[in-house]
Design an enzyme around this catalytic site. Structure first.
Site, PDB file in Angstrom:
ATOM      1  CD  GLN A  48     -35.635   5.576  11.396  1.00  0.00           C
ATOM      2  OE1 GLN A  48     -35.383   6.703  11.810  1.00  0.00           O
ATOM      3  NE2 GLN A  48     -34.691   4.742  11.012  1.00  0.00           N
ATOM      4  CG  HIS A 148     -36.549  11.516  11.645  1.00  0.00           C
ATOM      5  ND1 HIS A 148     -35.537  11.647  12.569  1.00  0.00           N
ATOM      6  CD2 HIS A 148     -36.104  10.589  10.769  1.00  0.00           C
ATOM      7  CE1 HIS A 148     -34.536  10.838  12.274  1.00  0.00           C
ATOM      8  NE2 HIS A 148     -34.859  10.170  11.172  1.00  0.00           N
ATOM      9  CG  ASN A 192     -33.249  13.620  10.992  1.00  0.00           C
ATOM     10  OD1 ASN A 192     -32.307  13.770  11.777  1.00  0.00           O
ATOM     11  ND2 ASN A 192     -33.262  12.653  10.093  1.00  0.00           N
ATOM     12  CD  GLU A 193     -30.024  12.163   8.681  1.00  0.00           C
ATOM     13  OE1 GLU A 193     -30.528  11.472   7.778  1.00  0.00           O
ATOM     14  OE2 GLU A 193     -29.242  11.701   9.532  1.00  0.00           O
ATOM     15  CE1 TYR A 321     -25.623   6.663  11.978  1.00  0.00           C
ATOM     16  CE2 TYR A 321     -26.211   8.751  10.962  1.00  0.00           C
ATOM     17  CZ  TYR A 321     -26.466   7.755  11.884  1.00  0.00           C
ATOM     18  OH  TYR A 321     -27.546   7.832  12.701  1.00  0.00           O
ATOM     19  CD  GLU A 377     -29.944  10.369  13.303  1.00  0.00           C
ATOM     20  OE1 GLU A 377     -29.388   9.640  12.458  1.00  0.00           O
ATOM     21  OE2 GLU A 377     -31.066  10.872  13.148  1.00  0.00           O
ATOM     22  CD1 TRP A 423     -29.500   5.234  14.015  1.00  0.00           C
ATOM     23  CD2 TRP A 423     -30.825   6.867  14.764  1.00  0.00           C
ATOM     24  NE1 TRP A 423     -30.755   5.018  13.501  1.00  0.00           N
ATOM     25  CE2 TRP A 423     -31.593   6.004  13.939  1.00  0.00           C
ATOM     26  CE3 TRP A 423     -31.452   7.980  15.371  1.00  0.00           C
ATOM     27  CZ2 TRP A 423     -32.945   6.221  13.691  1.00  0.00           C
ATOM     28  CZ3 TRP A 423     -32.793   8.187  15.115  1.00  0.00           C
ATOM     29  CH2 TRP A 423     -33.528   7.318  14.280  1.00  0.00           C
ATOM     30  CD  GLU A 430     -31.228   2.760   8.508  1.00  0.00           C
ATOM     31  OE1 GLU A 430     -31.675   3.186   9.594  1.00  0.00           O
ATOM     32  OE2 GLU A 430     -30.588   3.455   7.715  1.00  0.00           O
TER      33      GLU A 430
HETATM   34  O1  IFM Z   1     -31.898   5.561  10.582  1.00  0.00           O
HETATM   35  C1  IFM Z   1     -31.358   6.724  10.084  1.00  0.00           C
HETATM   36  C2  IFM Z   1     -32.045   7.935  10.665  1.00  0.00           C
HETATM   37  O2  IFM Z   1     -33.424   7.924  10.467  1.00  0.00           O
HETATM   38  C3  IFM Z   1     -31.515   9.194  10.036  1.00  0.00           C
HETATM   39  N1  IFM Z   1     -30.077   9.228  10.104  1.00  0.00           N
HETATM   40  C4  IFM Z   1     -29.332   8.065   9.691  1.00  0.00           C
HETATM   41  C5  IFM Z   1     -29.886   6.829  10.382  1.00  0.00           C
HETATM   42  C6  IFM Z   1     -29.088   5.581   9.923  1.00  0.00           C
HETATM   43  O3  IFM Z   1     -29.170   5.443   8.548  1.00  0.00           O
END
Ligand code: IFM
Length: 471
Positions: A48, A148, A192-193, A321, A377, A423, A430
């Protein structure tokens, strides 16, 4: 969820409903955020921000391929230049320091540090070594994510996360990184995620590599989690003094009515978003309800896999989020019910701080072996513009305050939350939304690469300084 173009219409953001109490970013006097050991940091990720995708031996990743495919990313944007952080990292770390952040969460690009035969790439490794050493010199804690989402394309060419072998290649990568950077990393995060990697990457195709079948998603998830477990063992062996964890993006699902069917739908939403990852990690099994939602998608699991996946962790990273309001689909699943009149961000996501508190408290109840938590985040996108050299991001300031208050409420309810990362440090790429959505507390002009701290960053910096001065 998080990066789903279809489910996230380009809704116009609405104004914040809560008013700001003055200009300061000051939590209530009894807030746990005043504790000096509650870490406040900022987060980024390699693809990113770095750019320099073909420099110093970096190999192509699945996101280079995906973003170069017409129609996959808004406006055809790619991470080829991004924030040019690969060349501007020193200035970016100076900015991090000037903003008083106590910790930095970043990710290592796997295709930068290993060649296609698994041999180390000294130039790529050198980049992250310099970054880590500089952070240490500045006294900023180092939180390094291994994955990531930028899988080397050559591994995708052999099936990516659908191929069990990728889990073992990931463990080799973790082994190399923890031998190279032992002593320089305070906290390692394996993945990550994984929900986004598995579901958006293999289940609905909105992310790289763009495959779309539920049974692919469950098998990819299994190999991701297996890779995580194998990586934790390597990290423990090579770098015993660092903390080891994983980062999950979690979703709050609320029912549209009190009917049993809608309440079941909300629970199933959370099974699909949270328990799919957290049950294997903390109970050593997949939730049975997942396979009622997606019948016939049980992954191939070999003997010993679940024990590997459920290896004890030092911390859990939580990314939060928004919430999703759902009702029953009349069968085993759920459908989203967009609520009118609620506050939303530039992503079209509802601002719902209580969801963070509720999820944290719920995880504490559900998983008796839940380790300490970091919010790795949290933040929001807004259409920020520089005016007279300043960026007034009032909605973000309000958003961050309210989510920090939710974290404080969770701590007061008994959840062991050790820190919070906004974040993001910088506006950045994005994913499927390209550069249009701005999540940074620092504005980036992509034409000039000029960085302008937004008002949110200035207020956070002031709070951290004030907190330090009090002790
Ligand atoms: O930008 C992303 C990030 O890479 C992973 N978590 C959510 C963020 C916002 O969408």
């Amino acid at each position: 969820m998080t990066h789903d173009i279809a489910a996230s219409p380009h809704a116009a953001p609405t104004a914040p409903s809560a008013t700001l109490e003055g200009d300061a970013f000051t939590p209530s006097p009894d807030s746990a955020l005043w504790r000096r050991d509650f870490l406040l940091g900022a987060a980024t990720a390699s693809y990113q921000i770095e750019g320099a995708v073909a420099e110093d031996g970096r190999l192509p990743s699945i996101w280079d391929t995906f973003s170069a495919t017409p129609g996959k990313v808004l406006a055809g944007d790619t991470g080829a230049v991004a924030c040019d952080h690969y060349h501007r990292w020193e200035g970016d770390l100076d900015l991090l320091e000037a903003l008083n952040f106590e910790a930095y969460r970043f990710s290592i690009a796997w295709p930068r540090v290993m060649d296609a035969s698994g041999r180390p790439n000294a130039k790529g490794i050198g980049f992250y070594r310099r970054l880590l050493e500089r952070l240490k010199e500045k006294g900023i804690q180092t939180f390094a994510t291994l994955y990531h989402w930028d899988l080397p394309q050559h591994l995708q060419d052999r099936g990516g996360w659908l191929n069990r072998d990728t889990a073992y290649r990931f463990a080799d990568y973790a082994d190399l990184m923890s031998r190279e950077f032992s002593g320089l990393v305070d906290a390692w995060m394996t993945l990550n995620e994984p929900w986004c990697s598995a579901y958006l990457g293999y289940g609905n195709g909105h992310h790289a590599p763009g495959l779309a079948q539920a049974r692919y998603a469950t098998q990819a998830m299994h190999h991701l989690l297996l890779g995580h477990g194998l990586a934790v063992a390597a990290l423990r062996a090579n770098d015993p003094h660092s903390a080891k964890g994983i980062v999950a993006n979690v979703g709050r699902g609320t029912p549209d009515s009190d009917s049993p069917a809608d309440r079941t739908a909300a629970r199933r939403f959370e099974v699909q978003h949270n328990a799919w990852i957290l049950d294997p990690l903390f109970k050593g099994e997949y939730p049975a309800e997942l396979f009622e939602l997606w019948p016939g998608t049980e992954p191939l699991v070999l003997d010993g896999d679940m024990q590997t996946i459920a290896a004890p962790l030092d911390f859990l990273g939580i990314n939060y989020y928004f919430r999703t309001h759902v009702k029953s689909d009349g069968a085993h699943g759920f459908v989203e019910v967009p609520l009118a009149g609620v506050e939303r961000t530039q992503m079209g996501w509802e601002v719902y701080p209580d969801g963070l508190r509720d999820l944290l408290v719920g995880f504490r109840r559900t998983y008796e072996n839940l380790p300490p938590v970091y919010i790795t985040e949290n933040g929001m996108a807004s259409d920020d513009r520089v005016r007279d050299g300043q960026v007034d991001d009032a909605q973000r300031i309000s958003f961050l305050k309210r989510h920090l208050a939710a974290v404080d409420a969770a701590i007061k309810a008994g959840v062991d939350v050790r820190g919070y990362f906004v974040w993001s440090l910088l506006d950045n790429f994005e994913w499927a939304f390209g550069y249009e959505r701005r999540f940074g507390v620092v504005h980036v002009d992509y034409g000039t690469q000029m960085r302008t701290p937004k008002r949110s960053a200035e207020l956070i910096a002031r709070f951290i300084a004030e907190r330090g001065a009090r002790v």
